[in-house]
Design an enzyme around this catalytic site. Structure first.
Site, PDB file in Angstrom:
ATOM      1  N   GLY A  69       0.761  -1.239   0.000  1.00 33.84           N
ATOM      2  CA  GLY A  69       0.000   0.000   0.000  1.00 33.84           C
ATOM      3  C   GLY A  69       0.791   1.289   0.000  1.00 33.84           C
ATOM      4  O   GLY A  69       0.210   2.368   0.115  1.00 33.84           O
TER       5      GLY A  69
ATOM      6  N   TRP B 192       2.377   2.966  -2.426  1.00 36.42           N
ATOM      7  CA  TRP B 192       2.021   3.890  -3.506  1.00 36.42           C
ATOM      8  C   TRP B 192       0.618   4.451  -3.300  1.00 36.42           C
ATOM      9  O   TRP B 192       0.367   5.625  -3.564  1.00 36.42           O
ATOM     10  CB  TRP B 192       2.121   3.182  -4.861  1.00 36.42           C
ATOM     11  CG  TRP B 192       3.517   3.070  -5.375  1.00 36.42           C
ATOM     12  CD1 TRP B 192       4.653   2.849  -4.646  1.00 36.42           C
ATOM     13  CD2 TRP B 192       3.938   3.166  -6.732  1.00 36.42           C
ATOM     14  NE1 TRP B 192       5.748   2.799  -5.466  1.00 36.42           N
ATOM     15  CE2 TRP B 192       5.334   2.981  -6.748  1.00 36.42           C
ATOM     16  CE3 TRP B 192       3.267   3.372  -7.928  1.00 36.42           C
ATOM     17  CZ2 TRP B 192       6.076   3.012  -7.929  1.00 36.42           C
ATOM     18  CZ3 TRP B 192       4.006   3.392  -9.108  1.00 36.42           C
ATOM     19  CH2 TRP B 192       5.395   3.219  -9.106  1.00 36.42           C
TER      20      TRP B 192
ATOM     21  N   LYS C 290       6.791   0.285 -13.507  1.00 35.57           N
ATOM     22  CA  LYS C 290       8.093  -0.339 -13.238  1.00 35.57           C
ATOM     23  C   LYS C 290       8.385  -1.361 -14.329  1.00 35.57           C
ATOM     24  O   LYS C 290       7.561  -2.221 -14.622  1.00 35.57           O
ATOM     25  CB  LYS C 290       8.083  -1.035 -11.871  1.00 35.57           C
ATOM     26  CG  LYS C 290       9.369  -1.824 -11.597  1.00 35.57           C
ATOM     27  CD  LYS C 290       9.504  -2.187 -10.138  1.00 35.57           C
ATOM     28  CE  LYS C 290       8.482  -3.193  -9.678  1.00 35.57           C
ATOM     29  NZ  LYS C 290       8.644  -3.496  -8.230  1.00 35.57           N
TER      30      LYS C 290
END
Length: 209
Positions: free
Chosen positions: A63, A65, A164
Site C-alpha cells: 500500500g 504507492w 516499473k
C-alpha cells in the site's frame, strides 16, 4: 554448499533490508513500504497526481504507492487499487484483491472505474522472481504489457502512466509501444531504488487517444 550459499545470501539481504535508510524512513513516516519513496520522487519530478484526480494503482500491496496517491488526490480524488496479495484498508482507497492477469479481475476493476476516465495509471507490479532471467523477464514484461493495455481502456486524453519495468529482453520494444501512446516518455531511476536492481520506471505523460 548451495544451502549454505542461500543462507549467506539471505542473511546479507536481511541485513541490507534492516540497515536500509529508506526502510527506516518509511517506518518513521508511517509508510507501509520503502516503495512509497519511489512514487514520491517521481511525483516530485513529474507532477503526475493533482487534487481531484482518479488514480489506478496496480500491484498496490502492501500500500505504499496508494498511501501517497490518496494524499495527493485529496478528498475529491479517487484511488482504485489492485493486487493479488491482500492489503490492509487505506481510507479513501477502493481496493480489489485478485490476479490482474485474470479476465474476471480486470472486469471487476473496470466496473469499479465505471464510465469516468482515469487520470493516472500506476504500476509497480512484478512477478515472483525465480532468479532465472529467461523465466522472470518474460513474466515481468507480460505484466507491464497488461498495464499498458489498461491505459488504453481507461486513461483520459493527456493522462499519465508510471510503470516499473525490468531492463532486459523486450524492454526496447515496450519502450517503443509506450512512446507511440504518449507524447512524452522519461526513464527514471529513483534514489530509493536499489542500485543493483534492474528496475527502472517509465513515466509517460500526454496520453494520445
Amino acid at each position: 554448499m548451495s544451502g549454505k550459499k542461500r543462507t549467506a545470501s539471505s542473511s546479507r539481504w536481511m541485513q541490507e533490508h534492516f540497515d536500509d535508510h529508506y526502510v527506516k524512513l518509511a517506518q518513521k513516516r508511517g509508510f507501509r513500504s520503502r516503495a512509497a519513496f519511489k512514487i514520491e520522487e517521481i511525483q516530485e519530478k513529474d507532477k503526475l497526481i493533482r487534487p481531484g484526480m482518479t488514480v489506478v494503482d496496480l500491484g498496490a500491496a502492501p500500500g505504499g504507492w496508494s498511501q501517497v496517491a490518496v494524499k495527493l488526490a485529496g478528498d475529491n480524488g479517487k484511488v482504485i487499487a489492485c493486487d493479488i496479495l491482500p492489503m490492509d484498508p487505506i481510507v479513501g482507497v477502493d481496493f480489489l484483491q485478485g490476479d490482474f492477469r485474470e479476465e474476471k479481475v480486470l472486469d471487476a476493476l473496470l466496473t469499479r472505474v465505471g464510465d469516468a476516465k482515469v487520470d493516472v495509471v500506476l504500476s509497480d507490479m512484478a512477478p515472483n522472481m525465480s532468479g532465472t532471467g529467461g523465466v522472470d523477464q518474460p513474466r515481468a514484461m507480460y505484466l507491464v504489457e497488461l498495464a499498458l493495455d489498461m491505459c488504453h481502456q481507461v486513461l483520459a486524453p493527456n493522462g499519465c502512466f508510471a510503470v516499473k519495468v525490468f531492463q532486459g529482453e523486450g524492454f526496447e520494444e515496450y519502450m517503443k509501444s509506450v512512446r507511440e501512446a504518449f507524447k512524452t516518455v522519461k526513464t527514471r531511476k529513483p534514489d530509493s531504488s536499489r542500485p543493483r536492481s534492474r528496475e527502472v520506471y517509465l513515466v509517460a505523460t500526454g496520453y494520445k487517444l
